[in-house]
Design an enzyme around this catalytic site. Structure first.
Site, PDB file in Angstrom:
ATOM      1  N   GLY A 165       0.783  -1.223   0.000  1.00 31.18           N
ATOM      2  CA  GLY A 165       0.000   0.000   0.000  1.00 31.18           C
ATOM      3  C   GLY A 165       0.816   1.275   0.000  1.00 31.18           C
ATOM      4  O   GLY A 165       0.269   2.381  -0.024  1.00 31.18           O
ATOM      5  N   HIS A 208     -10.208  -7.598  -4.010  1.00 31.47           N
ATOM      6  CA  HIS A 208      -8.774  -7.912  -4.066  1.00 31.47           C
ATOM      7  C   HIS A 208      -8.643  -9.393  -3.730  1.00 31.47           C
ATOM      8  O   HIS A 208      -8.837  -9.811  -2.582  1.00 31.47           O
ATOM      9  CB  HIS A 208      -8.027  -7.050  -3.044  1.00 31.47           C
ATOM     10  CG  HIS A 208      -6.548  -7.217  -3.089  1.00 31.47           C
ATOM     11  ND1 HIS A 208      -5.677  -6.253  -2.629  1.00 31.47           N
ATOM     12  CD2 HIS A 208      -5.764  -8.225  -3.542  1.00 31.47           C
ATOM     13  CE1 HIS A 208      -4.429  -6.683  -2.786  1.00 31.47           C
ATOM     14  NE2 HIS A 208      -4.467  -7.872  -3.329  1.00 31.47           N
ATOM     15  N   HIS A 235      -5.098   0.956   1.978  1.00 30.21           N
ATOM     16  CA  HIS A 235      -4.546  -0.004   1.014  1.00 30.21           C
ATOM     17  C   HIS A 235      -3.806  -1.150   1.700  1.00 30.21           C
ATOM     18  O   HIS A 235      -3.034  -1.864   1.047  1.00 30.21           O
ATOM     19  CB  HIS A 235      -3.613   0.684   0.015  1.00 30.21           C
ATOM     20  CG  HIS A 235      -4.269   1.794  -0.752  1.00 30.21           C
ATOM     21  ND1 HIS A 235      -5.307   1.584  -1.632  1.00 30.21           N
ATOM     22  CD2 HIS A 235      -4.042   3.140  -0.758  1.00 30.21           C
ATOM     23  CE1 HIS A 235      -5.688   2.748  -2.148  1.00 30.21           C
ATOM     24  NE2 HIS A 235      -4.941   3.696  -1.632  1.00 30.21           N
ATOM     25  N   ARG A 292       7.106 -14.195  -2.573  1.00 34.26           N
ATOM     26  CA  ARG A 292       7.435 -14.582  -1.199  1.00 34.26           C
ATOM     27  C   ARG A 292       6.202 -15.193  -0.547  1.00 34.26           C
ATOM     28  O   ARG A 292       5.140 -15.279  -1.161  1.00 34.26           O
ATOM     29  CB  ARG A 292       7.847 -13.336  -0.401  1.00 34.26           C
ATOM     30  CG  ARG A 292       6.782 -12.225  -0.450  1.00 34.26           C
ATOM     31  CD  ARG A 292       7.091 -11.083   0.481  1.00 34.26           C
ATOM     32  NE  ARG A 292       6.251  -9.921   0.249  1.00 34.26           N
ATOM     33  CZ  ARG A 292       4.992  -9.783   0.664  1.00 34.26           C
ATOM     34  NH1 ARG A 292       4.394 -10.780   1.316  1.00 34.26           N
ATOM     35  NH2 ARG A 292       4.316  -8.679   0.432  1.00 34.26           N
TER      36      ARG A 292
END
Length: 662
Positions: A165, A208, A235, A292
């Site tokens: 974000g 999202h 975010h 990751r």
């Protein structure tokens, strides 16, 4: 399998990796900074190496120090966790050059996916759907504004090298684009050393959703379903769940395949997450790939029954994927809540300080806690203020929601602000209950989330007063604990009437406690309430009043008592005879730091005239940039700090003099 690994991280994720390593019989090495000398990950690891000062750029971001620690301890591999160096291609390369296995993807994959603009070009070539926007190299502000105007507002400005974000801004109109661009570039430069940005059309009411993928060095790829991470503030994710609810299986299948295609396009090895911006109808656009392990990986583990860290270790060692796609199952529903030390009602202002009391919910097959924090630890300005991750599982989403609500009620923190009650309000709001999810859910439910009913019940006041009375009585009679446990609470030589004075927010409260025979009575607001009870332990009381017997969780401090009820924290102060007052006569001319942090920019010089709302300086803390503006027309006589300086909460930032009216 490896015999020893080093974990180049701290806190919760370091503890998480250590847990799996111990299960596999792998020795672990922790690294730590000054601030983390007594941290849990240091205590849990088999060895620990000091790597520098508390600031991340002096310790956890020091590649040479971490490589040296691995060589010194004979570590065969390094697990980077998330954040810090986890997606740093130079770190992965340094591991390779020192014959240390990097538990992550190849350097080429990190480079390919590290820059958003580059990754989008690769995805376009691989046939992965993209959000309309500009992802090119031209960074001239005027050109970028032209592109935004052509795309159509609203647009998102995003740091090309960004994540979490940071370096991101929603721009509603052309008139404010250049100011927003400057702010994004400034934050991107500070955070990532790269101020390149890209511009994308902002999807209205977007969801999202991210897909967990794995690849191995033998050319095999699988997905482990998806996670919905739509509930966000600034975010940044707040709640995550798996699988994604209320999306057709056809749309999900398309998304999952697109994620595998993305991984194949860069010859990916290890754990990765492909993130999508998703329309309400389930149409997905590639956003980025995180090379990751994700913070929210436990919800995937809860629904699949797989240990993703174990998968990482086995794949890094050269083994094939533990399972084929057909063998991976998704059972039930899981939800994760991030418990932060912050005050949501004050713009999510991070809460800095010592955790005086910390009680985690009981863990079982349906409730899991991932944390690196224990009672007595401090939340500092140096690192993310997350206290823990609370993960629950249920046979379906409704069952998981019940589990989460119950677990939040059992999660108690005292000593600093936290978002527990806020999270509970989110999971109980209509939008979340009905899975009407998008990234603006918190704003849409603002009235419910930020204007809770803060009135207290008479029962709460009576319980707080009686627990204070019980604790004082126990202290006075500590030498006779066996009689103390008697339900009647009769004590020799104790006064039969006692006044208790409390303060709740701005309201002073006075109650009187008296005893008749084997019962106590509390007089409050003209009524008398019979009450009995005892202290079960230092933080639990059993109280019986008006035919209702309750177990009440609390924390007692020298200054007050905190009750924990229905995921709410009710703080009562003890009223003292006198209160110190602060002389605020000069406060009009001084602006103070709203929180601890780092000064990033100073825009004024000594004796400079400014207009109301002119930007004086910017302050960054906990991934948030705060803008300090002139409260009125005036003159800045002096700026007390320069860019790069650390400040504490309430530090005077500038000497500000109001303009003289003529």
């Amino acid at each position: 399998m490896f015999t020893k690994i080093l974990i180049a991280n701290r806190g919760e994720i370091a503890c998480r990796v250590i847990r799996t390593a111990k299960k596999l019989g792998i020795a672990t090495v922790a690294v730590y900074s000054d601030a983390d000398a007594q941290a849990q990950h240091v205590k849990l690891a088999d060895e620990a190496i000091y790597i520098g000062q508390s600031q991340p750029n002096q310790s956890y971001l020091q590649i040479d120090k971490i490589i040296a620690a691995a060589n010194r301890t004979g570590s065969q591999a390094i697990h980077p966790g998330y954040g810090f160096l986890s997606e740093n291609d130079q770190f992965a390369l340094a591991c390779e050059q020192n014959n240390i296995c990097f538990i992550g993807p190849p350097v080429s994959a990190i480079l390919a996916m590290g820059l958003k603009a580059t990754s989008k070009a690769l995805m376009e070539k691989a046939g992965v759907p993209l959000t309309p926007g500009y992802h090119g190299d031209n960074q001239d502000p005027s050109f970028l504004k032209q592109q935004a105007d052509q795309i159509g507002y609203p647009v998102l400005i995003k740091a090309s090298a960004g994540g979490g974000g940071k370096g991101m801004s929603l721009v509603e109109s052309s008139t404010v684009f250049l100011d927003a661009l400057a702010s994004c570039k400034r934050e991107a430069k500070s955070s990532f050393g790269n101020d390149d940005v890209l511009i994308e059309r902002y999807v209205i009411q977007p969801r999202h959703i991210e897909v967990q993928v794995f690849g191995d060095s033998h050319g095999n790829y699988v997905h482990l379903f998806e996670r919905d991470c739509s509930v966000q503030r600034r975010h940044q994710k707040v709640l995550e769940e798996a699988p994604a609810p209320e999306i057709s299986q056809d749309k999900l299948a398309t998304m999952r395949q697109a994620a595998i295609d993305a991984a194949k396009a860069v010859n990916y090895v290890g754990a990765g997450t492909v993130e999508f911006i998703v329309e309400q109808d389930g149409t997905a656009y590639f956003m980025e790939m995180n090379t990751r392990l994700q913070v929210e990986h436990p919800v995937t583990e809860m629904v699949t029954g797989e240990d993703l860290v174990e998968w990482q270790l086995r794949i890094a060692y050269g083994e094939p994927l533990p399972k084929t796609q057909q063998q991976i199952q998704c059972l039930g529903h899981a939800i994760e809540a991030r418990i932060y030390a912050e005050v949501p009602e004050q713009g999510y202002l991070p809460a800095i300080g010592k955790i005086n009391y910390l009680h985690y919910p009981e863990q079982n097959q349906n409730v899991r806690i991932d944390s690196g924090i224990v009672q007595g630890d401090e939340i500092t300005t140096y690192y993310d203020p997350m206290i823990a991750k609370l993960i629950v599982w249920g046979k379906n989403r409704d069952a998981a929601l019940v589990q989460m609500h119950h677990a939040l009620q059992q999660f108690h923190v005292d000593g600093l602000g936290n978002n527990i009650a806020f999270l509970d309000r989110i999971i109980q709001c209509d939008s979340f209950q009905q899975a009407k999810l998008d990234t603006s859910l918190i704003e849409r439910e603002h009235e419910h989330l930020f204007n809770p009913n803060i009135s207290i019940k008479t029962q709460d006041v009576i319980h707080a007063a009686f627990i204070k009375f019980l604790s004082e009585t126990r202290r006075e009679n500590a030498t006779n604990t066996s009689a103390w446990q008697d339900q009647c609470l009769w004590r020799l030589n104790i006064e039969t009437k006692q006044s208790i004075k409390l303060k709740y927010q701005q309201t002073d409260i006075q109650l009187n406690i008296s005893r008749t025979d084997n019962s106590y009575y509390i007089d409050y607001l003209g009524q008398s309430y019979p009450i009995n009870g005892n202290l079960i332990d230092a933080h639990t009381a059993e109280i019986s009043s008006e035919g209702i017997q309750s177990k009440v969780s609390f924390n007692l401090s020298p200054t007050g008592i905190t009750l924990y009820k229905h995921a709410k924290t009710l703080k009562f102060e003890f009223i003292k005879h006198s209160y110190a007052t602060e002389d605020s006569s000069d406060s009009e001319n001084l602006l103070k730091a709203p929180m601890p942090g780092t000064i990033t920019q100073v825009f004024v010089d000594a004796n400079q005239s400014v207009k109301k709302n002119d930007i004086l300086l910017t302050l960054e803390a906990m991934k948030i940039e705060y803008t300090i503006r002139a409260p009125q027309d005036g003159i800045v006589r002096e700026a007390y700090f320069k860019a790069g300086d650390q400040v504490k909460v309430n530090d005077e930032l500038v000497d500000f003099e109001l303009a003289v009216e003529t």
